[in-house]
Design an enzyme around this catalytic site. Structure first.
Site, PDB file in Angstrom:
ATOM      1  CG  HIS A 109      -2.081  -1.016   1.052  1.00  0.00           C
ATOM      2  ND1 HIS A 109      -2.907  -1.377   2.086  1.00  0.00           N
ATOM      3  CD2 HIS A 109      -2.505  -1.726  -0.031  1.00  0.00           C
ATOM      4  CE1 HIS A 109      -3.792  -2.285   1.664  1.00  0.00           C
ATOM      5  NE2 HIS A 109      -3.561  -2.516   0.380  1.00  0.00           N
ATOM      6  N   GLY A 176      -1.990  -8.645  12.718  1.00  0.00           N
ATOM      7  CA  GLY A 176      -2.495  -7.293  12.962  1.00  0.00           C
ATOM      8  C   GLY A 176      -3.281  -6.693  11.826  1.00  0.00           C
ATOM      9  CB  SER A 178      -9.559  -5.781  10.498  1.00  0.00           C
ATOM     10  OG  SER A 178      -9.569  -5.003   9.310  1.00  0.00           O
ATOM     11  CG  ASN A 202      -5.681  -9.489  14.333  1.00  0.00           C
ATOM     12  OD1 ASN A 202      -4.828  -8.684  13.976  1.00  0.00           O
ATOM     13  ND2 ASN A 202      -6.972  -9.201  14.317  1.00  0.00           N
ATOM     14  CD  GLU A 204     -10.987  -7.299  17.558  1.00  0.00           C
ATOM     15  OE1 GLU A 204     -11.454  -6.636  16.617  1.00  0.00           O
ATOM     16  OE2 GLU A 204     -11.172  -7.052  18.747  1.00  0.00           O
ATOM     17  CB  ALA A 220       1.583  -8.165  17.267  1.00  0.00           C
TER      18      ALA A 220
END
Ligand code: BJW
Length: 238
Positions: A109, A176, A178, A202, A204, A220
């Site tokens: 990115h 890390g 989503s 992660n 969650e 993490a």
């Protein structure tokens, strides 16, 4: 001679959270304070360049004051010590993997510390603010410099290389992130189809958690140093 198993690691904003950088979609995440449509699309930049530059100038200015955390350092130690190929594919635009000592990093990115000229396509390292009056040092265009980051609707960087790595890897680890943003959210499936073992680390469960063969949930910075110890001592088999 058999080659050592190769490891591909996808990282997202969660790995930099313990360094003090905001994630995007958590309760205090960036997209809960700013609408992504206002700052993270080519259309937003065309309509409100000053607003977009201000948003990224503020985030770029934070970088020198934050430091890599235990998770970044653990991945750098893995790359240096592990007897096989370790590649990090990061969605993050910060420079914390490099500052921790990782060399094999793909910024799919883009990078906050680079500018991209929308007129001539030149990407060069850039520290400090960008403005709507900034001039491209290569072609001389004024007002066409933008942060070299990938906005919604744009093609992420190095996709051919990434798909090759995913197809060939033996272990794919997602850390890390989503699982909201494509194509990164599909990398686990790509690696799985290629025969890799897949692990999510992660805070969650992510949106794509059911695609992973193994999961470890927690911070993490706490989990990764222990995980890297397991790999380097041969306790972790994949
Ligand atoms: C911790 C932690 C701790 C917290 N320890 N964990 C409809 C369906 C499917 C796809 C699309 C669709 N409509 C449009 C699309 C495509 C679109 C897309 O995905 N949209 C979705 C919204 C649906 N994607 C694109 O447009 C991409 N381009 C594209 O697809 O091109 C075509 C193509 C086709 C085929 C192949 C290849 C290409 C471009 C996406 C660009 C994303 N850009 C951003 C901004 C970059 C610049 C910037 O930084 O401002 O990238 S958006 C933002 O999200 C940023 C991130 O890299 C990205 C992912 O976020 P991330 O990292 O997952 O962060 P969070 O906050 O979501 O999650 C953090 C996680 O960490 C959480 O789970 C926490 O629990 C956890 N955590 N603390 C461990 N201490």
């Amino acid at each position: 001679m058999a080659r050592s198993p190769s490891i591909v690691i996808l990282t997202g904003a969660g790995i930099s959270a313990e360094s003090g950088l905001h994630t995007f979609r958590d309760k205090n995440g960036i997209w809960n304070r700013v609408r992504l449509e206002d700052v993270a699309t080519p259309e937003a930049f065309a309509a409100h360049p000053a607003r977009v530059q201000k948003f990224y100038n503020k985030r770029r200015a934070m970088l020198p004051s934050v430091q890599p955390n235990a998770a970044h350092h653990a991945l750098a130690r893995l790359e240096k010590t592990y007897d096989g190929l370790v590649t990090i594919i990061t969605q993050n635009v910060d420079d914390l993997h490099e500052r921790a000592g990782s060399d094999s990093v793909i910024h799919m990115h883009g990078e906050l510390n680079k500018s991209l000229c929308a007129a001539c396509g030149t990407s060069i390292p850039h520290k400090g603010d960008l403005s709507i009056d900034s001039e491209c040092g290569h072609c001389g265009a004024i007002g066409r410099l933008r942060p070299d980051v990938v906005w919604f609707g744009e093609m992420p960087y190095q996709m051919d290389r990434i798909y090759e790595l995913l197809r060939d890897c033996d272990l794919f680890i997602s850390i890390g992130t989503s699982g909201n943003v494509y194509p990164a959210a599909q990398f686990v499936q790509e690696a799985s189809h290629g025969g890799a073992h897949t692990l999510e680390i992660n805070l969650e469960p992510s949106l794509g958690v059911s695609d992973f063969a193994e999961t470890r949930h927690g911070k993490a910075g706490a989990l990764l140093p222990l995980f890297v110890d397991e790999v380097l001592t041969g306790q972790y088999r994949f």
